[in-house]
Enzyme design. Sequence first.
Site, PDB file in Angstrom:
ATOM      1  N   ASP A  61       4.122   0.195   1.515  1.00  0.00           N
ATOM      2  CA  ASP A  61       3.693   1.518   1.967  1.00  0.00           C
ATOM      3  C   ASP A  61       3.110   2.332   0.816  1.00  0.00           C
ATOM      4  O   ASP A  61       3.660   2.350  -0.291  1.00  0.00           O
ATOM      5  CB  ASP A  61       4.941   2.239   2.515  1.00  0.00           C
ATOM      6  N   GLU A 116      -0.801  -1.384   2.116  1.00  0.00           N
ATOM      7  CA  GLU A 116      -1.460  -0.235   2.740  1.00  0.00           C
ATOM      8  C   GLU A 116      -2.465   0.288   1.720  1.00  0.00           C
ATOM      9  O   GLU A 116      -2.167   1.180   0.937  1.00  0.00           O
ATOM     10  CB  GLU A 116      -0.466   0.869   3.111  1.00  0.00           C
TER      11      GLU A 116
END
Length: 545
Positions: free
Chosen positions: A230, A290
């Site tokens: 993330d 990401e």
Amino acid sequence: MVKAWIVTGALALCCMAAPIVKAQQKAVDAEGHQWWQHAVFYEIYPRSFADSNNDGVGDLNGIASKLDYLKDLGVDAIWITPCFPSPQVDFGYDVSDYEAIDPMYGTMKDFDHLVSEAKKRNIRVILDFVVNHTSDKHKWFEDSKSSKTAEHRDWYIWRDGKGPGQPPNNWLSTFGLSAWKLDPKTNLYYYHYFYPEQPDLNWRNPAVEKAMLDVTRFWYKRGVAGFRLDAVDTLFEDTKLTDNPVLPGTDKFGRPNMDERYNKKLPEVHDVMRKLRGAAEEYGSVLIGETWTSNVSELKDYYGAKNDELQLPMDLMMTEFKGLSADRYRKHIGAVDAAGAWPTYVITNHDIVRSYTRYADGAHNDDIAKMMAALYLTLRGTAVMYYGEEIGMENNDPKNKDEVQDPIGKLGWPLEKGRDGERTPMQWNDGANAGFSKTKPWLPVPASAKTHNVASEQKDNNSVLSFYRQLLALRHKEPAHRDEAILVVLNMSATEQKVQLDLSPLSFSSPKLSVLLTDFHKPLAGLTDALPMEPYSVFIAKIAK
Ligand code: GLC
């Protein structure tokens, strides 16, 4: 391997580059590919997938109960967004314990059960690793803020303000307001790129690095096949805390636009990616990133100079294209292929408006959804789907501020409505709560669930779901090895296009075509004349020499 590609008539040829094969990872085909290169990953937002205990929020047993559906769809791996203990300020992206399961989602036993049931079906489980920050309720932060001499003090980023009431510099949180919060206990500010309840970890501290690498090993040992990392861009900040340059205009929260050059994408990010990859290699695991980038060359950096960073940095660029322009897609795909790395295509996720809604024109919505599926699921590369995409789920945005759950929507209303709209319950049938739960779900189901749901679409050969299943079956069945090609023709326009199939540039001068999949409304008369491509249609055929 040769894969022919036509987007509204113009040819673009894709060639396969040999990937680097690490010793620990077994090749799954003659060309040296690994499992994750052929795989289709499916992102599950656990709050919204399936609610087994009928409390209005999805859970792990709910996911386990749908594994047969996922297998039948053609999914090879599921990526579950954070299911760890969390105060849920950012719906799980504020983790208060990295090595446990939030009771809302079940127990560690449920998790182990899910992994073993998935394994029986040859589906791998990928978890989401929130690397940049923890929850402010994590014991590390609780200790860190307790005193200037606490053991974990330097695990976060603490700084003096510039003066009374003034934060250390002009950096802004992407979720609104300043990126600094004054903590009264020690009268210092801590840094948070996201919500104030998500303090940034100090990755310059070797103890943080060690603890976080150990978290990944904890899960690898439990059978997790990899992580989606993330918000990797934001791991490091300039140590001198240089102010970011202010740009013209304002953002959705009414603040000045900023060039975030001093708190995003610092080169040190790549050192951490290499270390995470090192730990992943110990277990033959895969890392998905990401990775928001503005061009292909920036994306390429995330693979690492020696292919020693992320195997699958997500290409999120197509999610930002406005409108459907064949030329734009053709150029982008060409640039990705020319870069030579293994692409990872994505068209939607839990942070952006659903692809169905973004591309819909009101007249050909399902056709467009099928066409976009055929675009990214036939390209050379890995694909990451988002739950509900395969049934044509649309956004269901809050109608007024009182309904909003996502804090950015409360703060930024009405320009920023938050992300609730793309996170609504999976639509399993046309009954109450779309079959997601027997209780009122945490987010409302849209009216379109009556037509766009799994049960109804399974019975309809022309549904979006039936098309996805056929497409994914084809993807698994037709590797397009040497001396073969798969021709993919897509019409990205609202008008019929006649496409002359001149394949001579691909050294297929007298090709034998056999049709594999189309979504034409009218039956195809034959292949002798120019191919009549209906608006937003798909034609996929196999070519033999
Ligand atoms: C990522 C997640 C997003 C989350 C943010 C902060 O962008 O995808 O949902 O809010 O990181 O963790």
